[in-house]
Design a protein around this motif. Structure first.
Motif, short mmCIF file in Angstrom:
data_model
loop_
_atom_site.label_atom_id
_atom_site.label_comp_id
_atom_site.label_asym_id
_atom_site.label_seq_id
_atom_site.Cartn_x
_atom_site.Cartn_y
_atom_site.Cartn_z
N SER A 61 0.91 -1.08 0.00
CA SER A 61 0.15 -0.05 0.16
C SER A 61 0.83 1.21 -0.01
O SER A 61 2.15 1.21 0.10
CB SER A 61 -0.87 0.07 1.30
OG SER A 61 0.11 0.13 2.38
N HIS A 62 0.19 2.53 -0.29
CA HIS A 62 1.05 3.51 -0.13
C HIS A 62 1.51 3.95 1.02
O HIS A 62 2.39 4.44 1.37
CB HIS A 62 0.24 4.71 -0.81
CG HIS A 62 -0.36 4.70 -1.96
ND1 HIS A 62 -1.49 4.15 -2.52
CD2 HIS A 62 0.35 5.11 -3.31
CE1 HIS A 62 -1.83 4.36 -4.01
NE2 HIS A 62 -0.48 4.97 -4.37
N ASN A 63 0.66 3.64 2.05
CA ASN A 63 1.24 3.83 3.63
C ASN A 63 2.53 3.04 3.97
O ASN A 63 3.39 3.37 4.54
CB ASN A 63 0.06 3.37 4.54
CG ASN A 63 0.01 4.08 5.85
OD1 ASN A 63 0.29 5.15 5.97
ND2 ASN A 63 -0.14 3.11 6.61
N MET A 64 2.42 1.91 3.23
CA MET A 64 3.56 0.75 3.52
C MET A 64 4.91 1.44 3.08
O MET A 64 5.89 1.42 3.69
CB MET A 64 3.16 -0.52 3.20
CG MET A 64 4.64 -1.44 3.27
SD MET A 64 4.38 -2.87 2.65
CE MET A 64 2.83 -3.64 3.18
N ARG A 99 10.60 6.12 5.60
CA ARG A 99 11.19 6.69 6.95
C ARG A 99 12.24 6.03 7.46
O ARG A 99 12.74 6.70 8.37
CB ARG A 99 9.78 6.99 7.73
CG ARG A 99 8.82 7.96 7.21
CD ARG A 99 7.51 7.83 7.82
NE ARG A 99 7.89 8.11 9.49
CZ ARG A 99 7.04 7.61 10.33
NH1 ARG A 99 5.73 7.08 10.24
NH2 ARG A 99 7.53 7.97 11.74
N VAL A 100 12.14 4.59 7.17
CA VAL A 100 13.21 3.85 8.09
C VAL A 100 14.38 3.92 7.10
O VAL A 100 14.65 3.73 5.93
CB VAL A 100 12.82 2.36 8.16
CG1 VAL A 100 13.64 1.62 8.95
CG2 VAL A 100 11.48 2.29 8.85
N LEU A 114 5.51 4.60 2.34
CA LEU A 114 5.99 5.67 3.09
C LEU A 114 6.46 5.63 4.38
O LEU A 114 7.62 6.11 4.81
CB LEU A 114 4.84 6.67 3.37
CG LEU A 114 4.17 7.22 2.00
CD1 LEU A 114 2.70 7.96 2.37
CD2 LEU A 114 5.11 8.43 1.39
N ASN A 115 6.03 4.47 4.99
CA ASN A 115 6.82 4.14 6.28
C ASN A 115 8.11 3.43 5.99
O ASN A 115 8.98 3.64 6.68
CB ASN A 115 5.82 2.98 7.12
CG ASN A 115 4.48 3.63 7.68
OD1 ASN A 115 4.86 4.81 8.31
ND2 ASN A 115 3.53 2.81 7.80
N MET A 116 8.30 2.57 4.87
CA MET A 116 9.52 2.05 4.43
C MET A 116 10.45 3.23 4.15
O MET A 116 11.71 3.10 4.48
CB MET A 116 9.47 1.29 3.23
CG MET A 116 8.68 -0.14 3.78
SD MET A 116 9.50 -1.17 5.06
CE MET A 116 11.11 -1.62 4.21
#
Length: 233
Positions: A222-225, A231-232, A227-229
């Motif tokens: 997903s787009h959320n996944m 950030r890491v 974006l979270n990746m």
């Protein structure tokens, strides 16, 4: 209504006694199978059960079996104590932690989803080091962990899948039985099935030669996944 009474006790009591005697008989048979495996050099052995409680009962039932020498006992204790130092004093006092070391020192292990993660991890390490001769496990041990043995024993061929008791599927059987035989160490693996009831030839053929369950991915990006990746680091 009341249970039928025939002067010798209720049917519920007789059913409970019969269940206990069946369990004792199965444990005695399992003891003989494991002893045979040790005598024939067919260890290490993974004993698969479909219930956590059964894993623990079967392991405790081997109280007369000691499968390690003094050096192995010392190594097992060092690995275990070193790993448990990461736990708080309160967690180290948990019954499952306190009861595990005496079993492990005799070359007997337990692995199921009800254990603390660190406890499962240290048991996996001790097993990989070749210090455990017998490991009582649920089928979760057969998924995603590369830890083969020489022999696999099935205590049951039926499992409760959440709605009914049914025969294991070909895919489940292959997943667990596939643990028998270590690459580069064994020229063959051994699989022993304990049968507590009659199995029709068609059922046995389906388990042994049936098609593996198809893999269906449920992994969706997903787009959320994404974006979270990002950030890491």
């Amino acid at each position: 209504g009341d249970a039928p009474f025939d002067g010798k006790g209720s049917s519920a009591k007789k059913g409970k006694k019969k269940g206990q005697s069946d369990k004792k008989r199965q444990q005695a048979e399992l003891f003989r199978i494991i002893k045979l495996c040790m005598d024939k050099g067919m260890d290490p052995v993974i004993v698969f059960s479909f219930a956590k409680k059964e894993c623990e009962q079967n392991a405790v039932g081997l109280k007369a079996m000691d499968l390690t020498d003094d050096d192995e006992k010392e190594t097992i204790e060092q690995i275990f104590v070193s790993a448990m130092d990461a736990l708080s004093a309160e967690d180290r006092a948990l019954p499952q932690v306190a009861a595990m070391l005496p079993l492990l020192k005799r070359g007997i292990g337990i692995h199921h989803g009800g254990l603390l993660p660190i406890l499962k991890e240290v048991i996996e390490i001790i097993f990989q080091e070749g210090l455990l001769r017998v490991l009582f496990a649920t089928e979760t041990f057969s998924i995603g962990i590369n830890m083969p043995a020489r022999t696999v024993v099935f205590t049951e061929c039926r499992k409760f899948d959440g709605s009914e008791f049914r025969w294991v599927t070909a895919g489940e059987y292959i997943q667990m039985a596939g643990r028998a035989g270590r690459r580069g160490k064994d020229d063959r693996g051994f699989v022993i099935q304990m049968l507590s009831e009659k199995m029709e030839p068609a059922v046995a053929k389906e388990i042994l030669y049936g098609q593996v369950d198809p893999l269906r991915s449920s992994y969706h990006i997903s787009h959320n996944m994404l974006l979270n990746m990002m950030r890491v680091e």
